[in-house]
Design a protein around this motif. Structure first.
Motif, PDB file in Angstrom:
ATOM      1  N   SER A   1      35.024  29.149  56.848  1.00 38.34           N
ATOM      2  CA  SER A   1      36.126  28.231  57.547  1.00 38.34           C
ATOM      3  C   SER A   1      35.764  27.032  58.309  1.00 38.34           C
ATOM      4  CB  SER A   1      37.578  29.046  58.195  1.00 38.34           C
ATOM      5  OG  SER A   1      37.056  29.417  59.135  1.00 38.34           O
ATOM      6  N   ARG A   2      36.463  25.810  58.468  1.00 36.83           N
ATOM      7  CA  ARG A   2      36.185  24.959  59.501  1.00 36.83           C
ATOM      8  C   ARG A   2      35.941  25.389  60.809  1.00 36.83           C
ATOM      9  NH1 ARG A   2      33.806  21.067  61.842  1.00 36.83           N
ATOM     10  NH2 ARG A   2      34.717  18.973  61.849  1.00 36.83           N
ATOM     11  N   GLY A   3      37.105  26.551  61.156  1.00 39.39           N
ATOM     12  CA  GLY A   3      37.175  26.954  62.314  1.00 39.39           C
ATOM     13  C   GLY A   3      36.018  27.937  62.859  1.00 39.39           C
ATOM     14  N   GLY A   4      35.566  28.352  61.944  1.00 35.27           N
ATOM     15  CA  GLY A   4      34.106  29.211  62.168  1.00 35.27           C
ATOM     16  C   GLY A   4      34.379  30.764  62.470  1.00 35.27           C
ATOM     17  N   ASP A   5      35.683  31.228  62.087  1.00 33.86           N
ATOM     18  CA  ASP A   5      35.998  32.442  62.403  1.00 33.86           C
ATOM     19  C   ASP A   5      36.338  33.348  61.298  1.00 33.86           C
ATOM     20  OD1 ASP A   5      38.278  30.934  61.806  1.00 33.86           O
ATOM     21  OD2 ASP A   5      39.743  32.171  62.864  1.00 33.86           O
ATOM     22  N   LEU A   6      36.438  32.624  59.938  1.00 33.93           N
ATOM     23  CA  LEU A   6      36.738  33.504  58.633  1.00 33.93           C
ATOM     24  C   LEU A   6      35.885  33.034  57.798  1.00 33.93           C
ATOM     25  CD1 LEU A   6      40.711  33.898  58.492  1.00 33.93           C
ATOM     26  CD2 LEU A   6      39.089  35.757  59.084  1.00 33.93           C
ATOM     27  N   GLY A   7      35.680  33.743  56.800  1.00 37.17           N
ATOM     28  CA  GLY A   7      34.983  33.504  55.320  1.00 37.17           C
ATOM     29  C   GLY A   7      35.207  34.196  54.457  1.00 37.17           C
ATOM     30  N   TYR A   8      34.629  34.085  53.181  1.00 37.77           N
ATOM     31  CA  TYR A   8      34.824  34.846  52.194  1.00 37.77           C
ATOM     32  C   TYR A   8      33.679  34.874  51.147  1.00 37.77           C
ATOM     33  CZ  TYR A   8      36.284  31.197  49.152  1.00 37.77           C
ATOM     34  OH  TYR A   8      36.238  29.987  48.464  1.00 37.77           O
ATOM     35  N   ALA A   9      33.614  35.995  50.522  1.00 42.38           N
ATOM     36  CA  ALA A   9      32.544  35.887  49.382  1.00 42.38           C
ATOM     37  C   ALA A   9      33.176  36.506  48.115  1.00 42.38           C
ATOM     38  CB  ALA A   9      31.291  37.000  49.877  1.00 42.38           C
ATOM     39  N   ILE A  10      32.664  35.992  46.943  1.00 38.67           N
ATOM     40  CA  ILE A  10      33.017  36.531  45.561  1.00 38.67           C
ATOM     41  C   ILE A  10      31.861  36.910  45.076  1.00 38.67           C
ATOM     42  CG2 ILE A  10      33.815  35.560  43.481  1.00 38.67           C
ATOM     43  CD1 ILE A  10      35.527  33.564  45.071  1.00 38.67           C
ATOM     44  N   GLY A  11      31.864  37.984  44.551  1.00 36.62           N
ATOM     45  CA  GLY A  11      30.523  38.213  43.710  1.00 36.62           C
ATOM     46  C   GLY A  11      30.789  39.184  42.547  1.00 36.62           C
ATOM     47  N   THR A  12      29.744  39.495  41.917  1.00 36.84           N
ATOM     48  CA  THR A  12      29.796  40.543  40.756  1.00 36.84           C
ATOM     49  C   THR A  12      29.153  41.810  41.035  1.00 36.84           C
ATOM     50  OG1 THR A  12      27.693  39.633  39.938  1.00 36.84           O
ATOM     51  CG2 THR A  12      29.712  38.836  39.239  1.00 36.84           C
ATOM     52  N   PHE A  13      29.553  42.947  40.496  1.00 36.51           N
ATOM     53  CA  PHE A  13      28.843  44.073  40.739  1.00 36.51           C
ATOM     54  C   PHE A  13      28.499  45.000  39.332  1.00 36.51           C
ATOM     55  CE2 PHE A  13      33.176  45.447  40.861  1.00 36.51           C
ATOM     56  CZ  PHE A  13      33.330  46.531  40.082  1.00 36.51           C
ATOM     57  N   GLU A  14      27.740  45.980  39.363  1.00 34.57           N
ATOM     58  CA  GLU A  14      27.252  46.885  38.304  1.00 34.57           C
ATOM     59  C   GLU A  14      27.484  48.195  38.736  1.00 34.57           C
ATOM     60  OE1 GLU A  14      24.245  45.677  35.024  1.00 34.57           O
ATOM     61  OE2 GLU A  14      23.778  47.658  35.617  1.00 34.57           O
ATOM     62  N   LEU A  15      28.043  49.163  38.184  1.00 31.23           N
ATOM     63  CA  LEU A  15      28.130  50.550  38.545  1.00 31.23           C
ATOM     64  C   LEU A  15      27.783  51.633  37.425  1.00 31.23           C
ATOM     65  CD1 LEU A  15      31.138  51.854  40.843  1.00 31.23           C
ATOM     66  CD2 LEU A  15      30.513  52.936  38.760  1.00 31.23           C
ATOM     67  N   THR A  16      27.129  52.342  37.675  1.00 24.12           N
ATOM     68  CA  THR A  16      27.059  53.465  36.690  1.00 24.12           C
ATOM     69  C   THR A  16      27.369  54.745  37.209  1.00 24.12           C
ATOM     70  OG1 THR A  16      25.160  52.481  35.949  1.00 24.12           O
ATOM     71  CG2 THR A  16      25.246  54.407  35.156  1.00 24.12           C
ATOM     72  N   ALA A  17      28.032  55.704  36.463  1.00 27.90           N
ATOM     73  CA  ALA A  17      28.759  56.958  36.897  1.00 27.90           C
ATOM     74  C   ALA A  17      28.838  57.746  35.539  1.00 27.90           C
ATOM     75  CB  ALA A  17      29.950  56.726  37.836  1.00 27.90           C
ATOM     76  N   PRO A  18      28.732  58.811  35.455  1.00 25.75           N
ATOM     77  CA  PRO A  18      29.084  59.559  34.171  1.00 25.75           C
ATOM     78  C   PRO A  18      30.440  59.880  33.871  1.00 25.75           C
ATOM     79  CG  PRO A  18      28.543  61.236  36.059  1.00 25.75           C
ATOM     80  CD  PRO A  18      28.499  59.712  36.661  1.00 25.75           C
ATOM     81  N   ASP A  19      30.571  59.918  32.574  1.00 25.54           N
ATOM     82  CA  ASP A  19      32.237  59.859  32.201  1.00 25.54           C
ATOM     83  C   ASP A  19      32.288  61.334  32.202  1.00 25.54           C
ATOM     84  OD1 ASP A  19      30.840  61.245  29.851  1.00 25.54           O
ATOM     85  OD2 ASP A  19      31.121  59.435  28.682  1.00 25.54           O
ATOM     86  N   PRO A  20      33.432  61.816  31.671  1.00 20.60           N
ATOM     87  CA  PRO A  20      33.742  63.347  31.763  1.00 20.60           C
ATOM     88  C   PRO A  20      32.889  64.338  31.122  1.00 20.60           C
ATOM     89  CG  PRO A  20      35.865  62.178  31.586  1.00 20.60           C
ATOM     90  CD  PRO A  20      34.597  61.058  31.399  1.00 20.60           C
ATOM     91  N   THR A  21      31.977  63.554  30.241  1.00 24.21           N
ATOM     92  CA  THR A  21      31.139  64.251  29.413  1.00 24.21           C
ATOM     93  C   THR A  21      29.838  64.610  29.847  1.00 24.21           C
ATOM     94  OG1 THR A  21      30.581  62.868  27.824  1.00 24.21           O
ATOM     95  CG2 THR A  21      32.528  64.187  27.078  1.00 24.21           C
ATOM     96  N   GLY A  22      29.519  63.720  30.988  1.00 21.48           N
ATOM     97  CA  GLY A  22      28.237  63.612  31.455  1.00 21.48           C
ATOM     98  C   GLY A  22      27.335  62.418  31.272  1.00 21.48           C
ATOM     99  N   LYS A  23      27.992  61.760  30.303  1.00 24.93           N
ATOM    100  CA  LYS A  23      27.127  60.551  29.981  1.00 24.93           C
ATOM    101  C   LYS A  23      27.318  59.377  30.768  1.00 24.93           C
ATOM    102  CE  LYS A  23      27.197  57.216  25.898  1.00 24.93           C
ATOM    103  NZ  LYS A  23      28.007  56.787  24.895  1.00 24.93           N
TER     104      LYS A  23
END
Length: 169
Positions: free
Chosen positions: A108-130
């Motif tokens: 922000s112009r006021g210098g007190d707030l800002g934001y970030a937009i981004g992407t992510f990649e997450l890996t976790a097992p499904d119920p079968t462990g895959k």
């Protein structure tokens, strides 16, 4: 008499203009957006490093004490202890891995707030462990603290995958 009225009106007009200009000069803040955006981007990159390393305490250190996290398909987690519970669940999943990066940062112009937009990649097992890899996007709202550091006050993320279809009977 008319001359006095004209002089008085002119004096008041000049005084008003000088007062407004002087007030703007006193209240003008330097434009720190570029530096603030750089600081937020650096915080984002460091935050991703500690999340990839599954460092819970350092991950939590990027949140303000009263921050809220909005995980998908779950209630809002407000405050560090509630956010700790969310991250703890993620980090405890065998095979869990996450990475990401900001794609846009704005302050922000006021210098007190800002934001970030981004992407992510997450890996976790499904119920079968895959292992299943999910890609998604996020928005983090950052607030400058009294010490000049930036802390996340709102953190929301969600998947690019289609929502699971409910089983029909």
């Amino acid at each position: 008499m008319q001359r006095i009225a004209v002089r008085l009106a002119l004096t008041l007009a000049v005084g008003l203009v000088v007062g407004l200009i002087g007030n703007q000069a006193l209240n003008a803040q330097p434009d720190t957006r570029a530096a603030d955006e750089r600081a937020i981007r650096e915080a984002e990159m460091e935050w991703w490093k500690v999340a990839v390393a599954k460092d819970l305490e350092r991950t939590l250190g990027f949140y303000a004490n009263d921050a809220s996290m909005f995980p998908p398909n779950a209630p809002i987690a407000t405050g560090k202890e509630a956010i700790r519970a969310v991250w703890s669940q993620f980090f405890a999943i065998p095979g869990f891995a996450i990475s990401g990066q900001p794609t846009k940062v704005e302050a922000s112009r006021g210098g007190d707030l800002g934001y970030a937009i981004g992407t992510f990649e997450l890996t976790a097992p499904d119920p079968t462990g895959k292992p299943v890899t999910d890609r998604g996007k996020y928005v983090v709202v950052w607030k400058k603290q009294a010490d000049g550091s930036w802390k996340a006050i709102a953190d929301i993320f969600n998947s690019n995958l289609p929502a699971p279809v409910a089983a029909t009977r």
